[in-house]
Structures are given as structure tokens and as C-alpha cells.
Design a protein around this motif. Sequence first.
Motif, PDB file in Angstrom:
ATOM      1  N   ALA A 181       0.827  -1.210   0.000  1.00  0.00           N
ATOM      2  CA  ALA A 181       0.000   0.000   0.000  1.00  0.00           C
ATOM      3  C   ALA A 181       0.861   1.259   0.000  1.00  0.00           C
ATOM      4  N   LEU A 182       1.967   1.256   0.758  1.00  0.00           N
ATOM      5  CA  LEU A 182       2.868   2.413   0.766  1.00  0.00           C
ATOM      6  C   LEU A 182       3.541   2.606  -0.579  1.00  0.00           C
ATOM      7  N   ALA A 183       3.948   1.495  -1.219  1.00  0.00           N
ATOM      8  CA  ALA A 183       4.587   1.597  -2.528  1.00  0.00           C
ATOM      9  C   ALA A 183       3.627   2.147  -3.572  1.00  0.00           C
TER      10      ALA A 183
ATOM     11  N   SER B  79      15.874   6.753  12.241  1.00  0.00           N
ATOM     12  CA  SER B  79      14.638   7.527  12.314  1.00  0.00           C
ATOM     13  C   SER B  79      13.445   6.597  12.153  1.00  0.00           C
ATOM     14  N   PHE B  80      12.375   6.906  12.853  1.00  0.00           N
ATOM     15  CA  PHE B  80      11.158   6.108  12.794  1.00  0.00           C
ATOM     16  C   PHE B  80      10.012   6.954  12.247  1.00  0.00           C
ATOM     17  N   THR B  81       9.125   6.293  11.541  1.00  0.00           N
ATOM     18  CA  THR B  81       7.915   6.947  11.083  1.00  0.00           C
ATOM     19  C   THR B  81       6.864   6.922  12.186  1.00  0.00           C
ATOM     20  N   THR B  82       5.710   7.499  11.871  1.00  0.00           N
ATOM     21  CA  THR B  82       4.570   7.386  12.779  1.00  0.00           C
ATOM     22  C   THR B  82       4.222   5.910  12.968  1.00  0.00           C
ATOM     23  N   PRO B  83       3.995   5.447  14.204  1.00  0.00           N
ATOM     24  CA  PRO B  83       3.690   4.026  14.413  1.00  0.00           C
ATOM     25  C   PRO B  83       2.451   3.592  13.628  1.00  0.00           C
ATOM     26  N   PHE B  84       2.537   2.410  13.036  1.00  0.00           N
ATOM     27  CA  PHE B  84       1.403   1.859  12.301  1.00  0.00           C
ATOM     28  C   PHE B  84       0.616   0.860  13.138  1.00  0.00           C
ATOM     29  N   LEU B  85       1.136   0.458  14.291  1.00  0.00           N
ATOM     30  CA  LEU B  85       0.427  -0.418  15.216  1.00  0.00           C
ATOM     31  C   LEU B  85       0.784  -0.023  16.644  1.00  0.00           C
TER      32      LEU B  85
ATOM     33  N   VAL C 244       3.591  10.360   6.603  1.00  0.00           N
ATOM     34  CA  VAL C 244       2.343  10.924   6.090  1.00  0.00           C
ATOM     35  C   VAL C 244       1.479   9.842   5.466  1.00  0.00           C
ATOM     36  N   ALA C 245       2.114   8.913   4.741  1.00  0.00           N
ATOM     37  CA  ALA C 245       1.362   7.827   4.111  1.00  0.00           C
ATOM     38  C   ALA C 245       0.721   6.917   5.155  1.00  0.00           C
ATOM     39  N   VAL C 246       1.443   6.639   6.251  1.00  0.00           N
ATOM     40  CA  VAL C 246       0.876   5.814   7.326  1.00  0.00           C
ATOM     41  C   VAL C 246      -0.335   6.497   7.940  1.00  0.00           C
ATOM     42  N   LEU C 247      -0.244   7.818   8.145  1.00  0.00           N
ATOM     43  CA  LEU C 247      -1.379   8.559   8.698  1.00  0.00           C
ATOM     44  C   LEU C 247      -2.578   8.526   7.745  1.00  0.00           C
TER      45      LEU C 247
ATOM     46  N   MET D 183      -7.991   6.495   6.370  1.00  0.00           N
ATOM     47  CA  MET D 183      -8.876   5.829   5.411  1.00  0.00           C
ATOM     48  C   MET D 183      -9.396   4.493   5.920  1.00  0.00           C
ATOM     49  N   GLY D 184      -8.895   4.040   7.083  1.00  0.00           N
ATOM     50  CA  GLY D 184      -9.346   2.774   7.639  1.00  0.00           C
ATOM     51  C   GLY D 184      -8.617   1.557   7.113  1.00  0.00           C
ATOM     52  N   ASP D 185      -7.581   1.759   6.313  1.00  0.00           N
ATOM     53  CA  ASP D 185      -6.858   0.614   5.749  1.00  0.00           C
ATOM     54  C   ASP D 185      -6.078  -0.151   6.817  1.00  0.00           C
ATOM     55  N   LEU D 186      -5.534   0.555   7.802  1.00  0.00           N
ATOM     56  CA  LEU D 186      -4.790  -0.129   8.858  1.00  0.00           C
ATOM     57  C   LEU D 186      -5.718  -0.994   9.708  1.00  0.00           C
ATOM     58  N   ASP D 187      -6.922  -0.498   9.978  1.00  0.00           N
ATOM     59  CA  ASP D 187      -7.895  -1.314  10.711  1.00  0.00           C
ATOM     60  C   ASP D 187      -8.305  -2.532   9.908  1.00  0.00           C
ATOM     61  N   TYR D 188      -8.425  -2.363   8.588  1.00  0.00           N
ATOM     62  CA  TYR D 188      -8.777  -3.500   7.738  1.00  0.00           C
ATOM     63  C   TYR D 188      -7.686  -4.567   7.783  1.00  0.00           C
TER      64      TYR D 188
END
Length: 492
Positions: free
Chosen positions: A82-84, A140-146, A386-389, A394-399
Motif C-alpha cells: 500500500a505504501l509503494a 529515524s522512525f515513522t509514525t507508528p502503524f500499530l 504521512v502515508a501511514v497517517l 482511510m481505515g486501511d490499517l484497521d482492515y
Amino acid sequence: MDKGLPLTICVVTALLLLRESSQAGEEDDPDRLAAPTSGLGIDSRGQAEGLPTLTVTTILEDPYVMVRGAELEGYCMDLLGALAEMLRFQYRVKVVGDGQYGAVSAGGNWTGMIGEILRREADIAVAPLTVTSAREEVVSFTTPFLQTGIGILLRKDSVSQEMSFFHFLSPFSKETWTALLFAYLLTCCCLFLVARLSPCEWNEPKNEENHFTFLNSLWFGAGALALQGVTPRPQALSVRVVAVVWWLFTLALLAAYIANFTALLSSGSEQLPIQTFEDLVKQRNLEFGTLEGSSTFYFFKNSKNPIHQMIYEYMEKRREHVLVKTYQEAVQRVMDSNYAFIGESISQDLAAARHCNLIRAPELIGARGFGIATTQASPWTKPLSVAVLKLREMGDLDYLRNKWWESSCLRHSRDRWSPLEPPALGGLFLALGVGLALGVLAALAELSNSSRLTAGHAKKSCCSVFIEEICTRLRIKEKARPSQETSGKANA
């Protein structure tokens, strides 16, 4: 003509050889093997030309990254795809060589995925990699995805204990049992009072025996609790109102008790003596440990909490025996021996979902998150954050979370049993109170009507007759009539 024929044959042969070598090169391309076309987010190879290619390091852990045939799949692979697609890049995935997440070795160098990022062997790390201050200093770390925490994974039968002698009282809380006892006594008192006040139930106090004595009223209420019909049977409307309300109350109460007791026996949740990390330290039946070199291990090492320090000292003294190399080894050891695994709660939830004989203790500590690691000077850090946010919005992480964590065991574990508190039965107790009040009012109305008729015949005040009737009915004793008969015989 003779000279042109050999030249034509040579040209055709050269073209065929060049075509075969091009096809062989495409088949042996490691990028194509590690990153399937579906993961690039690009429809055709022509559009993929010119896009940047990132080297991604990861670690094999279910369900984040798993090997299925010749490809990798899992939560992190779907996230990477999804990020790519969103940021328009290609990627090549490689599994970390030493199988470690990332920690400082004895020589001062970083191991695992963090070490590969620092040595420029990979551009980013997409894995269940916990964001910590020590790692943040070098990468460096991005915004946590979980989001996750530290929990305790146990085997159900290794921590189960025998049921208490008064286990049958567990469906209701102590407050509920106290309220039930109070409701029972109040109802029996109202039943006794209404039966004495109602002239339809007790018409001649001086010459007639009242069957609803206090003991009989208690017996009547107890029989209703057991769904059994007992005597005496009410005759007056007011007494019947009180009896019907009490019957409805006991029927609903018994239904709630049976349902909650059934859920209690099937869940066995309160048969878990290890609820907190303090309980884990105090017990002596289970060994406990975590992943060697993981952020969980260093969390306990750096913590100032006395309980956490005791856990770290225990693991440090027995590190060769209680620390495990991989998450799969930890889950298998919990299933096969008296061992409790301390680790990421979200991974433990998955283990409890996949293996129904495992359970996670309720307490969670050390809230943290999984992030994507990059080099400190990487231009991809902010775009990935930004992409993780955007994926979260959009609810994709919950999906993805529901997709890879869904299980029948997980659904059952959500249905936590708990004893019924008084607020859950508040409406039931309120209905009982209203019914008792109506019964008392009906008894007073019946007595008032009877007093009015008596006052009309005796030509007395209705209020005086009403008060006299109340005093007579409340003060008379069951042995009054026999004693009067005895005194009459003596005088004769």
C-alpha cells in the motif's frame, strides 16, 4: 548471393541469442523474485521504469511476514504494498541475516534490522519493530502503524486452579447478593403487612386466624425464589399484587443467574490467578522470560519500578534458560512447558487467537508502537509517516488488523465474563419496589373502603374507625382469640 546468405544466418543467430539472454536475465532478476508485481502497485513494467527501488529488511514473524511458497505475505507485506502504491516506488525485500530486531552488541555495534539500516545494507525496515529511545538515537522512525504494550502469555491449564467452595456465588457480585437479600426481606415484610391490613385477606382480626404470619411470609418468598408454589395462597388483590411482582422479579433474577453461571463455567476467566506482573513474580510454578535482545528486555532493564527490576534480575540470572531466540520458539515453549512469555501484547493476542489453550493476562504495561525504520538522513521518513497517517484515516490499517488477526478463538476471548453488578439489574429492583408500593397502597385502599362501611353502620368517624382498624390489625397476636376463649370459660 553466396556471400549474403552466411551473413543473414549470422545476424538471425545473434538476434536469437540476445533474446534468450534477455529472458534469462528477467527470470534471474532478484528484485522480481523478492518483490512480486502485485506488491509494486504498478500495472505494467513500462510504467515501473524510472521509479526508485528501495531495499527493505524485515523479519519472519507470524502474521507480519510469512513465507508462502516462493513469496512473502503478511501484514507488513500488505502495508508495504500500500505504501509503494501511494508513494510510487519499487522495493526489494530481504529477511534480516541474523534474525534479530536490533540491539547493541557487546562490541558496541548494532545487530538485526537496525544494524542493516546503519550499514546501508537496507534503506528501510518494515517489521514489528518497536520504537525506542535507544533506536531513535541512531535511526529515524515513522509514525507508528500499530499500537501495542507488554503483556504475559500463559497456557490456560498451567495456571488454572481449583474452584472455590462457594463458586456458585460467583455469577453475582457481593453488592448484588446484598441487594437481593434486602429485597427478599423487604418483600416478605410487605407481604406480612399487606396481608394484615387488607380486610379481604383478614376480615375479622379478633375472631379469625391470619395465615400470613411473618414466618409464613418468609416461606412464601423463599418458595418463589425456587419457582415452587407454596401455601398460604393470597386472596386479597393487594396481597396478589405483591406476590405477582415478587414472582416476576425472581423469574428474571433466576434467568440472569443461570445465564451468567453458564458463561462462568464455559469461560473460566476468573480461574486465572496471574492477573498482573506482581502475581507473576510472587508465584513459583512458572518460569518466565522474553526475547533475547528485544526492546521488552531492555524495558525491564531500564525501569525503576521494583517489580520490573525483580523481573529483569530473574531473567538476567537465568538468561541462558529463560530467554528465547524467536517468537515462534516462545509460543511453542509456552504450549509445551510451564513457561510464561513476556512480550508484545498484539503478538500475544494473535497467539491466543491461533491456539485456544493460550491466554493473555489482563495487565498491560509500557505502551509503545511499531514503526518503519529509516536512516537518519533518509528523504523517505516524512513521506512514509504521512502515508501511514493517510492509511489510518482511510481505515486501511484497521482492515489489515482485522484481516490478519481474525480467528474464532479471538472472538471468544473478547467475551469476557464478569459478575453482574447491581446497576445491571437496577431496572429489576426498581420494578420490584414499585410493585411493593402498589401492593401497600392497594391494601390501604381496601382497608379504607371497609372502614368507611363500618363507620356508616356504627355512625362513627371514618378516620377513627380507620385508625382503630390499623391498630387492631398491627397489634393483635395469633393467640389472642384462644386466650379470650379460655378466659370466657373460666368466668362461666
